[in-house]
Enzyme design. Structure first.
Site, mmCIF file in Angstrom:
data_model
loop_
_atom_site.group_PDB
_atom_site.id
_atom_site.type_symbol
_atom_site.label_atom_id
_atom_site.label_comp_id
_atom_site.label_asym_id
_atom_site.label_seq_id
_atom_site.Cartn_x
_atom_site.Cartn_y
_atom_site.Cartn_z
ATOM 1 N N GLU A 1 0.816 -1.205 0.000
ATOM 2 C CA GLU A 1 0.000 0.000 0.000
ATOM 3 C C GLU A 1 0.854 1.260 0.000
ATOM 4 O OE1 GLU A 1 -3.942 -1.426 2.458
ATOM 5 O OE2 GLU A 1 -2.299 -0.540 3.584
ATOM 6 N N ASP B 1 -7.918 -4.469 11.319
ATOM 7 C CA ASP B 1 -7.417 -3.366 10.502
ATOM 8 C C ASP B 1 -7.421 -3.688 9.006
ATOM 9 O OD1 ASP B 1 -5.446 -5.203 10.405
ATOM 10 O OD2 ASP B 1 -3.851 -3.882 11.091
#
Lengths: 350, 350
Positions: A64, A235
């Site tokens: 990411e 998460d």
């Protein structure tokens, strides 16, 4: 080869220098400083460019990029998540980050962020707990004793005055590791053999386990009134730690709803499930804890602005220290139009 | 301080080492090699994760992240564009890039990309011209004599056999700079005082000016039949170089239509304006140049896959050379769960 000019050089903080910096500042002091930077940025939340993270998924993990900007500085973090990495002796998560000047696009800092992310995650949790936890909280239950556990414990000590941490992990070796690591910190540690035992008498319940699936680390009947739950481990999509009934009984606080509804504990709840944004509590626009019996819940997934705050802190803090190296990252020809001339002159200049 | 393990070290190619590598390989040889890598990646176009670039805009410029992946490696480029930077002696565009292993998320290369982008842009132009330019082309018009001009000229020499470059820029000093820089390369340079003069007798017309507004570097009546137009400069919304009538008379080839329709010359044309994708020409799925009178036009904006190819090339080419430094970018504790233990041991170990 001519020496690159100052414009070409970007300060770089290696892992070694980050460790030196943390010890130079002091771990607890740095957690407090990071919390101040993060809180200051949450106060000016509206200013930020809140782009969603850009994810590249594969069968085994994700890479990411998390960019943001306050109009003056631009920051991004590169971070991977590969749960199978530990099998090969690699970190599940590694990260680095960069800060740049918005006005000319030149990077001003490149830094490791594996350690820095652990520090900023703990600093964020404790900063939020200072707003939400019951008054006089002294004991935290730490469920999940992995890489984040010691950082969480010390941040809660440094910012909230926690003096006792009750530890539980499905792997007793992990609990032993945290007990050992926290031995000289002034915190009292209590190893426990179940999550139920760990939360006995605790005012703050922190969950940070590595379960990849929907898991129930805390079930509804375990959680009494008046506590603050600091939920770190849920998460990503498909990964949660709390029974939905706990969320229903709690006042839930989040960083950024569009991201948390996908990645956080509240992915288990309807799309219109009521949450408060932490920045609103910090600015005083919304109430935090209202009474002693309320359950407050911080559904933390980690947001780009927290990394931005951490990058700002490092940029400011390394000035005048030896804890960085100049990195020859940017081509800097004398005449900006003459990149080729710089290249050919490099061949001639010894 | 214990020495970081190999897992923690990422090969870093500085600007100085990139220049050394280019001279070690040879500029023209490296342009040919880069073109081979880029062409190979265009051949497997469908494999790639084609994310749009992630842009952060301000009043004075833009900072972009350009990620892509082929399922084995992941790459991204950081690049800024600040037209006003030259006023302060800074580069308009600077860039660096990273390549990582998709299977564990660990970076395997960090490199300067200001020089590398100049090289890959020229290599892409020449690789495409090899497919589209008229047979036996020997003369190129180079309109716009900025930082990209020499790289374009040498790539067209190395890949397409161009021996003469006719130069024009609104600033005669820029033309003098290119003339000087190309003096020892074997190319014949002809400085011209207008764009009309520059394109006389040229089979390849390259436009690469810095105009920020809609500009008409080439007007319709200037362009005769049979030429190949290599349009580099129109690369962001509001910035174009060619009269729409030229586009209407040409067969237009692009990298990635969704991006080029926003950033390229064809932003001036209707949304359904017919274009061919270069990868289809390379694989043989679509025709390139069909006859000697056709005008072919490469509307180039630069795409993430070209950077990915360049990163792959550098990763492969630096192996066994001294042209990189190991960078201590990744925290690598002996026990992945014991990040804190690594930190505290760093305080003790001298």
């Amino acid at each position: 080869m001519t020496h690159p000019s100052d414009k070409a050089l970007v300060p770089f903080v290696s892992v070694e220098n980050m460790m030196k910096l943390i010890h130079h500042v002091g771990i607890e002091e740095m957690l407090r400083d990071l919390a101040s930077y993060i809180e200051a940025d949450f106060r000016r939340w509206a200013l930020f460019d809140k782009t969603p993270r850009v994810a590249s998924h594969s069968d085994v993990g994700v890479i990411e990029l998390m960019p943001t900007s306050d109009g003056e500085a631009y920051g991004f973090k590169y971070v991977n998540g590969h749960p199978g990495n530990t099998r090969d002796g690699l970190q599940t998560v590694t990260a680095f980050g960069l800060l740049a000047n918005v006005h000319n696009g030149y990077p001003v800092l490149l830094t490791e962020m594996t350690l820095l992310t652990a520090m900023r995650t703990a600093a964020t949790s404790a900063m939020v707990a200072r707003h939400l936890a019951p008054k006089g909280a002294r004991t935290m239950a730490m469920i999940g004793n992995g890489a984040q556990a010691e950082f969480q414990s010390l941040a809660m000590k440094a910012l909230c005055g926690i003096d006792t941490v009750r530890l539980y992990d499905i792997d007793p070796a992990a609990t032993a590791k945290v007990t050992r690591n926290l031995a000289a910190t002034g915190l009292t540690t209590v190893p426990c053999t179940s999550a139920e035992q760990a939360i006995e008498g605790a005012q703050i319940l922190t969950t940070c386990t590595a379960d990849k699936q929907y898991a129930t680390i805390l079930s509804d009947n375990m959680v009494g009134s008046g506590v603050h739950i600091n939920a770190i481990g849920g998460d990503c999509p498909g990964k949660t730690e709390l029974a939905p009934a706990i969320l229903a009984r709690s006042d839930v606080f989040v960083e950024y709803p569009p991201q948390t509804r996908i990645e956080g504990e509240i992915q288990q709840m309807p799309d219109d499930f009521l949450v408060s944004e932490i920045w609103e509590v910090i600015t005083g626009a919304k109430p935090g804890r209202r009474d002693a019996r309320q359950i407050t819940l911080f559904d933390s997934v980690g947001f780009a602005i927290e990394d931005f705050s951490a990058l700002r802190f490092i940029r400011d803090r390394i000035a005048g220290t030896p804890f960085f190296d100049p990195l020859d990252l940017l081509a800097d020809p004398d005449d900006p139009r003459d990149l080729f001339g710089m290249l050919t002159r490099a061949q001639i200049t010894p």
